[in-house]
Each structure stands twice: as C-alpha cells, then as structure tokens.
Design a protein around this motif. Sequence first.
Motif, PDB file in Angstrom:
ATOM      1  N   GLY A   1       3.517   7.658   8.043  1.00 54.61           N
ATOM      2  CA  GLY A   1       3.237   7.578   9.477  1.00 54.61           C
ATOM      3  C   GLY A   1       1.913   6.901   9.758  1.00 54.61           C
ATOM      4  N   ALA A   2       0.895   7.225   8.964  1.00 58.81           N
ATOM      5  CA  ALA A   2      -0.420   6.599   9.142  1.00 58.81           C
ATOM      6  C   ALA A   2      -0.352   5.096   8.878  1.00 58.81           C
ATOM      7  N   ILE A   3       0.446   4.692   7.901  1.00 60.12           N
ATOM      8  CA  ILE A   3       0.605   3.271   7.590  1.00 60.12           C
ATOM      9  C   ILE A   3       1.236   2.531   8.770  1.00 60.12           C
ATOM     10  N   VAL A   4       2.245   3.141   9.383  1.00 68.92           N
ATOM     11  CA  VAL A   4       2.910   2.517  10.532  1.00 68.92           C
ATOM     12  C   VAL A   4       1.932   2.359  11.699  1.00 68.92           C
ATOM     13  N   VAL A   5       1.168   3.402  11.989  1.00 72.06           N
ATOM     14  CA  VAL A   5       0.201   3.347  13.096  1.00 72.06           C
ATOM     15  C   VAL A   5      -0.878   2.289  12.830  1.00 72.06           C
ATOM     16  N   ALA A   6      -1.401   2.282  11.593  1.00 72.76           N
ATOM     17  CA  ALA A   6      -2.450   1.304  11.245  1.00 72.76           C
ATOM     18  C   ALA A   6      -1.916  -0.118  11.337  1.00 72.76           C
ATOM     19  N   GLY A   7      -0.682  -0.318  10.899  1.00 76.27           N
ATOM     20  CA  GLY A   7      -0.083  -1.651  10.979  1.00 76.27           C
ATOM     21  C   GLY A   7       0.083  -2.111  12.412  1.00 76.27           C
ATOM     22  N   TYR A   8       0.464  -1.191  13.281  1.00 76.36           N
ATOM     23  CA  TYR A   8       0.643  -1.534  14.694  1.00 76.36           C
ATOM     24  C   TYR A   8      -0.678  -1.980  15.319  1.00 76.36           C
TER      25      TYR A   8
ATOM     26  N   VAL B   1       0.839  -1.203   0.000  1.00 75.69           N
ATOM     27  CA  VAL B   1       0.000   0.000   0.000  1.00 75.69           C
ATOM     28  C   VAL B   1       0.873   1.251   0.000  1.00 75.69           C
ATOM     29  N   ALA B   2       1.914   1.218   0.813  1.00 77.28           N
ATOM     30  CA  ALA B   2       2.779   2.391   0.926  1.00 77.28           C
ATOM     31  C   ALA B   2       3.356   2.779  -0.424  1.00 77.28           C
ATOM     32  N   PHE B   3       3.715   1.798  -1.243  1.00 77.51           N
ATOM     33  CA  PHE B   3       4.370   2.102  -2.514  1.00 77.51           C
ATOM     34  C   PHE B   3       3.468   2.908  -3.435  1.00 77.51           C
ATOM     35  N   TYR B   4       2.272   2.376  -3.728  1.00 73.61           N
ATOM     36  CA  TYR B   4       1.494   3.059  -4.765  1.00 73.61           C
ATOM     37  C   TYR B   4       0.664   4.222  -4.225  1.00 73.61           C
TER      38      TYR B   4
ATOM     39  N   SER C   1      -7.416  -1.415  -1.817  1.00 79.03           N
ATOM     40  CA  SER C   1      -8.046  -0.236  -2.415  1.00 79.03           C
ATOM     41  C   SER C   1      -8.590   0.696  -1.346  1.00 79.03           C
ATOM     42  N   THR C   2      -9.291   0.156  -0.356  1.00 78.11           N
ATOM     43  CA  THR C   2      -9.871   1.005   0.681  1.00 78.11           C
ATOM     44  C   THR C   2      -8.798   1.531   1.621  1.00 78.11           C
ATOM     45  N   ALA C   3      -7.811   0.703   1.938  1.00 80.39           N
ATOM     46  CA  ALA C   3      -6.716   1.164   2.798  1.00 80.39           C
ATOM     47  C   ALA C   3      -6.028   2.363   2.179  1.00 80.39           C
ATOM     48  N   ALA C   4      -5.811   2.320   0.866  1.00 80.97           N
ATOM     49  CA  ALA C   4      -5.155   3.439   0.182  1.00 80.97           C
ATOM     50  C   ALA C   4      -6.001   4.702   0.259  1.00 80.97           C
ATOM     51  N   GLY C   5      -7.319   4.576   0.047  1.00 79.07           N
ATOM     52  CA  GLY C   5      -8.199   5.737   0.123  1.00 79.07           C
ATOM     53  C   GLY C   5      -8.229   6.351   1.514  1.00 79.07           C
TER      54      GLY C   5
END
Length: 592
Positions: free
Chosen positions: A452-459, A162-165, A411-415
Amino acid sequence: MDLSTLTYIFVGGSFALYFGIAIWAKAGSTGEFYAAGRGVHPVANGMATAADWMSAASFLSMAGLIAFTGYDASIFLMGWTGGYVLLALLLAPYLRKFGKFTVPEFVGDRFYSTTARVVAVGCLIVASVTYVIGQVKGIGVAFGRFLEVSYEMGLLIGMITVAFYAVLGGMKGVTYTQIAQYCVLICAYTVPAVFISLNLTGSPLPQIGLFANTVADGTPMLTKLNQVVMDLGFSEYTALKGGTVNMIFYTFSLMIGTAGLPHVIIRFFTVPKVRDARASAGWALVFIALLYTTAPAVGAMARLNLMNAIQVGEIGSPEGNLVYDERPQWFKNWEATGLLKFEDKNGDGRIQYYDDKNKEFAAKAAEWGWKGNEMVKVDRDIMVLANPEVAQLPNWVIALVAAGGLAAALSTAAGLLLAISSAISHDLLKSTFKPDISEKQELMWARVSMIGAIVVAGYFGLNPPGFAAQTVALAFGLAASSIFPVLMMGIFSKKMNNTGAVAGMLAGIISTLLYIFAYKGFFFISGTELLANTPANHLFGISPEAFGTVGAIINFTVAFIFMKMSAPVPAEIEAMVEDIRIPKGAGAAQDH
C-alpha cells in the motif's frame, strides 16, 4: 560494445544480485522482518546504513543542486553529515539499549500512552511518505533515461522492483541488499568523478581537483567556472546567494531531521549489542564520507561540462552557441525523457542558454536578437547521470553510473517503506487495534501495508513538489519538527510526560505542514498555494524547507508547557529512562 547493451548488462546484473539476495534472505518471522534477527555485524550494518542514508537525493540531486546553486548548496553537506553525527552520539545507542523494534514503540512505552504511539506513527508516515516521493522521483529519472522509456514508465518499473525484494525479505532482505547496493553506488559515484577530474584538472582525486588548475588554460577550476557562468549572466558560483538566517535554519532543520528519520534509526535495532550500534554508526560515517567529500567536485565539474558543451565557441557571444541540429547524442537521449527541453524562441537554430532574469545581460542578449533562455528545462536531478555522457567517458562508465543511481534510489526507498510498514503492522495493528493476531498474520499485514505504501508513493511521485533533494528537505523538516524532539525528551528528560509529548508532536508537525502547504500548496493538487513561494514573502525569510527548525522549537515549547499543566511521570517510567541512559547491556526485543 554499445551503451544500451552495457547498461542492460550492468543494471540487469545488479538487479539479479538484489533479487537473489532477497530470495536467500527471505524473512520467516517478525523478528527477521523488523530487525533482521538482530544479528547483523557492525561493519555490515554500517555499510547498509550508508546505502539506506545515501538516497537518490544524495546520489542524484545533491550534486545537481550544487551544480546550479553553488555555495548555497553546502547546507546539504553540512546538515546531513552533521545530523548523522548527532544521531550516532545522542540517539542510536540509547534507542538500541531500549530494545524495541520501531520508533513509535519506543515513544508509546516511554510515554506510557497508546495515544503517543499512534501520534508517533502518524508523524512517521507523513515524514517517510514525503521522503519516499523524493526517492521515487530519482527512480523515475534513472529508469526513464537508461531503459529509454518515459519518466512515468520508469517510475512504475522501479516501484515494482522495490516491491519484490522489500516485501519478500523485510529488514533481513533489505539489509543484505543494501550492502550490495552500497558497493554498486559508491563505485558508480567515484569512478566517473576520477575520470572527469583527470580530464579537467589532471588530478585523480576529485576532492583535490576541485581546487586545482584546469588542464586547458591553467586557471583554477572554480575561477574558471565562475567566469563561465558569470559571462552568461548567472550568479557567481562560489558566492552566498541566499539569506544567512534561512541558511542557518535550513542547515539545522536538515541536521535534526536526519537524527529523527525513522528509517535510519531502525537500522541500529539490527545489531546484537549497544556497543555494536555505536561501532556501526562510526563505520557508516566512514562509508558516507566517501561520497559526501566527492559531491562538491562532481557538482562543480558537471556544471562546467554542461556550459562548455552548449557554448562551443566564445562564451557569451552569439556565434558561440551550439547549433541545435548538431547537438550531441547525450542531448537527444535526455530530451527523450522530457527532463531536458529546448525551445527555439528566435528561430536561429542555435541554443541560447543564459540567465534572462539578469536585466543587464538580458539587454545585451536582446541586441543580438535573443528572445530568452531557450533551455526551458534542465532538470537538476539529471546532472550526475548525464555528466559522464557530457564528458564523453567510456560507455562502461556511463552504464556503471546508471546502476549506481538506481541502487541509491532503491536502497533508501526500501528502508523507508519498511519503516512505514513496520509502524502500521506492528504499532497500529499488533500493539494497538488487533493485539490478538498471530505472528504469521502480523507478517502478512506488514507486507500488505508495504505494498500500500508503494502504491501511495508511486502516485505522489508522478507529481513531486520539487527536485528530489528539495522534496527530501521537506521530509527532513517534518521529522525535525515531530520525531526528533520527542526522542530527545524521551531519553534525556525524566520529567517529560505523555501529555507534553503528544501535544508537542502535534504542534510541531501541524505547524510545519501548514507552513509548507501555505507556500507550496497540496502538491498533488495544482494551484493550491495560499502565498507566493518567493524568499521575499517567506516569514522572516525562512523557506518551507527550513521551517523544520521552527517546528522543533514549537514542539519543545508546547511539550514543556503542557508537561507543567499535567500529572507527573510515574516513578517506574523515571527509573526506565535512567536505565536507558546507562550504556551497558543490549536490551531484549519484546514481541508485543
């Protein structure tokens, strides 16, 4: 060709497509990062909106909930589709007419208040991060199974993808990636449904097959399913089991939460005109209906297939249970993920799967020497992905479903991540705390905040508070109690002022958070619940997932009370609201 090879081909091919689109559609300006340059065609935007909307909760978890809870799970179908109609009719055209990039930007300008904008950002982040957690759960489930790694490793791989695209392309890249993802996910959902409907009922249309007779003995499919589950002590599949009040509040919370979700709303900022916003909403509803009308059949057929796979002989008899050592390959595959677990409690080597909470059936099972339900974990989020394997469909169909499940979650995670990063970079930094930064710096901060949001969501995704759909329902409640009311009042009440809007948002989201924490605890810290999370202990029988309706009522009430106690709205703001409600013109985005 074996399943692993086909899975890598289908998943790898779809990912190559997503990455290629992200590189091609790399955002070069804030206009492209936030709103795709406002040049997306209504049909394309409708397809992208459908992909953004149909998340892991829709693709993976909704049918799983329908499979295990039956009629009660219809609240998701009614709430989510009804809410989308509400959004299309009441909010989307007017917000597009306003011509801004983000929801907090509308709130800040409409209520002539930096405080209102900052509070709206906070509400957006809380709701969106909670929603992302549900998507991350779906990503971990799908990657874990089909890459044959642990849930945790699957989650990590998915978040990197997700982070890439998303970070590279912003809204422009996400939009065109979501169009491709919609094509993948809708094929992945409907193709196996057609196969399974043909196998069970002889009907190629799952919507008809749900009410058709089974091929095996001519019994109506739902009657057959009721018989199978009740023979094992479970509740009747087609009966209403939850309270009526809670069901109404739950449905309404999902509806108004849908209309207040920022990641869906910002999709309507990407089209050229107000008329296009309405058209894209209509197209999105068509694309969404293809999956939502299929979901009840998928859930019911998945439950029947699972019961038949474990009960290989006479239902409800000791000799009818599957011998564990003879379990099929699909069972072993899902055991490896940790999402399906068996415990041989009586040492007989057979799988006893029944409702040991049903006292009448438990007494009968005790006479047979059973010591309790030995399927100690059947994660509901696996049902859609496991169903083709359980039904012994061709390997290419199973691989297609894997690609579709990943497409839905990604798709939704990216949005959502885009909505979070836009709120932080555009509304907090550029418009509030650092107005002197350049466009290039703003774009950099947008990408940094997304990471940063990706890191928090992953945690948080490592310890989700429930199944994907349950977690998402909490997010809808938070959006319902905070964002939806302020948008409605901002568009349809010329008299609502900044004091009322801020007070209402704070009252709505705080009351909802307190109720959720009281019954579910701080889900990233175990054992923090203040109250037992059982229907008997809920306030007026209203579950935490349904409390968004109450939060919205509190929001509206507090807002109008504080409005009466404070200064009236300036005349120019009343004129601006009147202009928003005139359905003509597109409005130009303002980069400030």
